[in-house]
Design a protein around this motif. Structure first.
Motif, PDB file in Angstrom:
ATOM      1  N   VAL A   1       0.786  -1.233   0.076  1.00  0.00           N
ATOM      2  CA  VAL A   1       0.106   0.162  -0.069  1.00  0.00           C
ATOM      3  C   VAL A   1       0.951   1.369   0.166  1.00  0.00           C
ATOM      4  N   HIS A   2       0.639   2.346  -0.990  1.00  0.00           N
ATOM      5  CA  HIS A   2       1.249   3.227  -0.968  1.00  0.00           C
ATOM      6  C   HIS A   2       0.646   4.502  -1.386  1.00  0.00           C
TER       7      HIS A   2
ATOM      8  N   TYR B   1      -4.851  -3.582   3.320  1.00  0.00           N
ATOM      9  CA  TYR B   1      -5.317  -2.258   2.601  1.00  0.00           C
ATOM     10  C   TYR B   1      -6.426  -1.785   3.811  1.00  0.00           C
ATOM     11  N   PRO B   2      -7.261  -2.549   4.349  1.00  0.00           N
ATOM     12  CA  PRO B   2      -8.258  -2.013   5.308  1.00  0.00           C
ATOM     13  C   PRO B   2      -7.384  -1.266   6.392  1.00  0.00           C
ATOM     14  N   LEU B   3      -6.206  -1.908   6.757  1.00  0.00           N
ATOM     15  CA  LEU B   3      -5.395  -1.576   7.740  1.00  0.00           C
ATOM     16  C   LEU B   3      -4.795  -0.004   7.503  1.00  0.00           C
TER      17      LEU B   3
ATOM     18  N   VAL C   1      -6.073   2.108   5.538  1.00  0.00           N
ATOM     19  CA  VAL C   1      -6.992   3.185   5.569  1.00  0.00           C
ATOM     20  C   VAL C   1      -7.558   3.323   6.941  1.00  0.00           C
ATOM     21  N   ARG C   2      -7.532   2.612   7.671  1.00  0.00           N
ATOM     22  CA  ARG C   2      -8.008   2.779   9.093  1.00  0.00           C
ATOM     23  C   ARG C   2      -6.854   3.622   9.649  1.00  0.00           C
ATOM     24  N   TRP C   3      -5.646   3.436   9.424  1.00  0.00           N
ATOM     25  CA  TRP C   3      -4.499   4.352  10.091  1.00  0.00           C
ATOM     26  C   TRP C   3      -4.874   5.567   9.679  1.00  0.00           C
ATOM     27  N   PHE C   4      -5.251   6.062   8.525  1.00  0.00           N
ATOM     28  CA  PHE C   4      -5.242   7.154   7.866  1.00  0.00           C
ATOM     29  C   PHE C   4      -6.671   7.821   8.616  1.00  0.00           C
TER      30      PHE C   4
END
Length: 216
Positions: free
Chosen positions: A140-141, A181-183, A185-188
């Motif tokens: 993921v970038h 990817y969900p990880l 997105v959740r961080w963001f």
């Protein structure tokens, strides 16, 4: 950062990463809210996944526009009606113009089926096998103007088995995409992940060039 992070997802195909995001949002304490799913293909199955989840959908056919910049300008107009904090590319098979990338600087994420910077572009599983790699994975970038070249956020690493085919490798990599990817997105959404001129930051700390590594 608001309590809820509004997200728009762009896709062109089946939407398996979208489904992973939808499933992760079903968690009652998730700060992620998928406002809309937009596709350049009316037949993309990901649109059906969105409708099944009660998410707004839009179709913007790139063939109806005179060139990449015209399409991207119209796409920006559609995305911005939903006022998202984050735009997520989930199998969106379009090379984005520099103007589009700049418009969403620092709030545009992509996932790629290789351990970047290795194997930018297509046919990543075949290329990893042909190179005799012992490890493969996904990344993921943040998206920048360089194709598949933005600062890395998180990578999942899997071992390449002696009997792997491109298909078996793809299946195992996809399973990891649906985790990381969900990880990211959740961080963001939680305000933990950001981008500045130095690179990607997690909890205020500059991530290594390889991003946060998860070894399976």
């Amino acid at each position: 950062m608001p309590d809820t992070c509004d997200v728009v997802v762009l896709l062109s195909g089946t939407g398996s990463n979208l489904q992973a995001l939808i499933d992760s949002c079903a968690n009652t304490d998730s700060p992620v809210r998928i406002r809309a799913v937009i596709s350049n293909r009316a037949d993309a199955y990901g649109l059906q996944r969105a409708k099944d989840a009660g998410i707004d959908t839009r179709v913007l056919d790139h063939t109806a526009f005179e060139g990449r910049e015209a399409f991207d300008a119209a796409l920006i107009d559609v995305i911005d009606t939903f006022n998202p904090q984050l735009v997520v590319l989930a199998g969106f098979m379009r090379i984005l113009s520099a103007g589009f990338v700049r418009h969403y600087q620092g709030r545009l994420l992509n996932i790629h089926p290789s351990l970047l910077p290795k194997y930018k572009g297509l046919h990543t599983h075949q290329r990893a096998l042909e190179a005799g790699d012992s490890e493969h994975g996904c990344s993921v970038h943040f998206v920048t103007e360089e194709l598949d070249g933005g600062p890395l956020v998180v990578q999942a690493i899997i071992a390449v088995e002696s009997d792997d085919s491109p298909q078996s490798l793809a299946q195992r990599v996809h399973a990891q995409e649906h985790q990381i990817y969900p990880l990211a997105v959740r961080w963001f959404a939680e305000g933990r992940l950001s981008l500045d001129e130095q690179g990607a930051l997690l909890d205020g700390q500059l991530l290594a060039a390889s991003g946060h590594l998860i070894r399976i």
